[in-house]
Design an enzyme around this catalytic site. Structure first.
Site, short mmCIF file in Angstrom:
data_model
loop_
_atom_site.label_atom_id
_atom_site.label_comp_id
_atom_site.label_asym_id
_atom_site.label_seq_id
_atom_site.Cartn_x
_atom_site.Cartn_y
_atom_site.Cartn_z
N LYS A 219 -6.73 6.41 -9.14
CA LYS A 219 -5.57 5.70 -9.36
C LYS A 219 -6.30 4.80 -9.89
O LYS A 219 -7.23 3.89 -8.85
CB LYS A 219 -4.28 5.48 -8.33
CG LYS A 219 -3.29 4.76 -8.78
CD LYS A 219 -2.26 4.23 -8.01
CE LYS A 219 -1.34 3.55 -8.69
NZ LYS A 219 -0.16 2.74 -7.03
N GLU A 268 7.65 -7.63 -2.11
CA GLU A 268 6.15 -6.69 -1.31
C GLU A 268 5.69 -7.76 -0.43
O GLU A 268 4.96 -8.23 -0.65
CB GLU A 268 5.63 -6.19 -2.42
CG GLU A 268 4.21 -4.99 -1.91
CD GLU A 268 3.76 -4.46 -2.70
OE1 GLU A 268 2.47 -3.65 -2.08
OE2 GLU A 268 4.05 -5.32 -3.96
N GLU A 312 1.99 7.87 -5.65
CA GLU A 312 1.46 6.45 -5.71
C GLU A 312 1.59 5.65 -4.43
O GLU A 312 1.83 5.43 -3.63
CB GLU A 312 2.35 5.56 -7.11
CG GLU A 312 2.00 4.04 -7.41
CD GLU A 312 2.33 3.79 -8.26
OE1 GLU A 312 2.49 2.33 -8.04
OE2 GLU A 312 3.26 4.20 -9.44
N GLU A 447 6.74 0.00 -19.18
CA GLU A 447 7.14 -0.11 -17.80
C GLU A 447 6.48 -1.47 -16.96
O GLU A 447 7.66 -2.15 -16.24
CB GLU A 447 6.03 0.93 -16.50
CG GLU A 447 6.55 0.57 -15.18
CD GLU A 447 5.75 1.72 -14.04
OE1 GLU A 447 5.28 0.77 -13.24
OE2 GLU A 447 5.80 2.38 -14.13
#
Length: 461
Positions: A219, A268, A312, A447
């Site tokens: 990734k 986050e 993910e 996105e």
């Protein structure tokens, strides 16, 4: 660390001046008291009268607020940032006089700041006022915790200082800070937007998918920039006010450096430390909110079972587990994620708790976690190498650790996403997405457009 008994501010400052004379060097002294409740935004706005280095931090869900004004001392580091920042912080604590009778996180001597995403990454003049690592010890600090307010004054006294005059000056500034501002800032409108090289960015996404297919990389997270021009200089207080009301379950922050300001509302948390108890959260995997409750529930259910997003998310959970087990005991991780709803987006969410071993600090955990797979990629080194070579965006503090730590082994760091850099009437917004082998460049582009929305909405968009 030296604690002293209660007394008038003049006598406390006299003690510090005498120590400065004895050691023939400046002496930092920090004095905390409880005050009547006051609007943290009012304090932040009033601070602009004498400072271009203001700091704001809140976790509205926890009723927790920090407002810093001015700068007594700045801790900076360009290499070995985590270790050197911790070393300099401990050196300051070892010499400081700290008068704080309250067992409240975020009171007493405190440093607030952050770091760049990658000191080896692409650089530009955009972030010229933001060092690779920069933590400010504010001259004045408002802490609001469980609906109680505390006010900390921190000053660096010199051997020649006169305690009475110094106390009078501090009182004058305190009166300014704790009074209502002359006016409350008005909002501005977006006049124009400029996407920075969107077609080239999509090509980099395509290149990343090919890299992943033909290597051991799983990734790569790629970020892009959107620039806005506003009708007038952006009023930071108004932006913060809008973010607080529109982005629940987020950390709303502002780090001002010489007038430029990195501001946002990130969902986050990277890590929270209270004494020895540690909390980290995995927030990876993203979907929009629905127009109706039925649609919203359906999107959430799809997200919970989406292979790309679950993969993910699992990358991040695995990495956090490994980091925690290296420095902690009693690591506790739920078996599966739940949905974490925000106003514009919803995410997959897994909390991780542990006990930090005595020999380690919050910087050891931050160093181990940053960048998370949600912001860098997997494996970390190869994904960062790709980002440095192809991304062509100066992320600055975007996606990097931002937060605070105090003299009582408390602290909290979040990841600087859903954010922008404000410079007068211009704003640079940043957003990223995780690219895997089957990623579609156009879908990843869409996105990032969704992720721009929280900041766009509070800037008049």
């Amino acid at each position: 660390m030296i604690d002293i008994k209660e007394g008038r501010i003049e006598s406390l400052l006299k003690n510090a001046v005498e120590r400065a004379k004895f050691n023939n060097e400046p002496q930092i002294i920090s004095i905390t008291k409880q005050i009547n409740n006051i609007d943290p935004l009012h304090v932040f706005e009033s601070a602009r009268k004498f400072s271009t280095n203001r700091t704001f931090w809140t976790s509205t869900a926890d009723d927790y607020w920090l407002v810093g004004a001015g700068s007594v001392h700045r801790i900076t580091a360009s290499s070995d940032r985590f270790d050197k920042t911790e070393e300099k912080w401990q050196e300051i604590l070892g010499k400081a006089i700290i008068h704080n009778p309250f067992d409240v996180p975020g009171t007493g001597l405190l440093a607030m700041g952050g770091m760049s995403f990658d000191p080896k990454g692409s650089k530009s003049a955009l972030w010229k006022n933001f060092d690779e690592s920069s933590f400010i010890i504010p001259e004045f600090l408002l802490t609001v915790h469980n609906s109680s307010s505390y006010f900390t004054v921190t000053v660096k006294v010199h051997p020649a200082d006169e305690p009475e005059k110094l106390a009078d000056s501090l009182r004058e500034k305190e009166a300014v800070l704790l009074s209502s501002p002359d006016y409350f800032p008005q909002e501005v409108d977006i006049q124009s937007t400029e996407e920075i090289a969107p077609d080239e960015w999509k090509q980099v996404v395509q290149r990343a998918t090919e890299e992943i297919r033909h290597s051991t990389t799983d990734k790569i997270v790629l970020a892009r920039e959107l620039r806005l021009k506003l009708s007038a200089n952006v009023e930071i207080t108004a932006v913060l006010n809008n973010l607080i009301s529109s982005q629940p379950n987020s950390f709303v922050f502002a780090f001002e450096r010489e007038g430029d300001c990195f501001v946002g509302a990130t969902p986050e948390r990277l890590v929270k430390l209270e004494q020895d108890r540690l909390l980290s959260t995995c927030l990876a995997g993203t979907a929009p909110r629905g127009e109706t409750k039925a649609e919203d529930d359906q999107i959430a259910e799809t997200l919970l079972h989406d292979e790309k997003n679950r993969s993910e998310h699992d990358f991040v959970v695995k990495m956090i587990r490994q980091a925690m087990e290296k420095y902690c005991s009693d690591v506790n991780i739920p078996d599966k994620p739940v949905i974490y709803p925000l106003r514009n987006l919803q995410h997959l969410y897994t909390p991780v708790s542990a006990t930090l071993n005595k020999d380690f600090s919050i910087f050891d955990i931050v160093k181990e976690l940053h960048p998370t797979p949600a912001l860098g990629g997997v494996p970390r080194d190869t994904s960062l190498e790709f980002i440095r070579k192809y991304e062509n965006v100066d992320r600055g503090w975007y996606g990097a650790p931002i937060g605070w730590l105090d003299s009582s082994r408390n602290g909290e760091f979040a990841v600087g996403i859903r954010s922008g850099l404000i410079r007068g009437n211009e704003v640079s917004l940043f957003a990223g997405c995780g690219v895997v082998k089957d990623s579609n460049p156009e879908a990843e582009y869409e996105e990032t457009k969704i992720k721009f929305k929280p900041m766009m909405s509070v800037l008049g968009g």
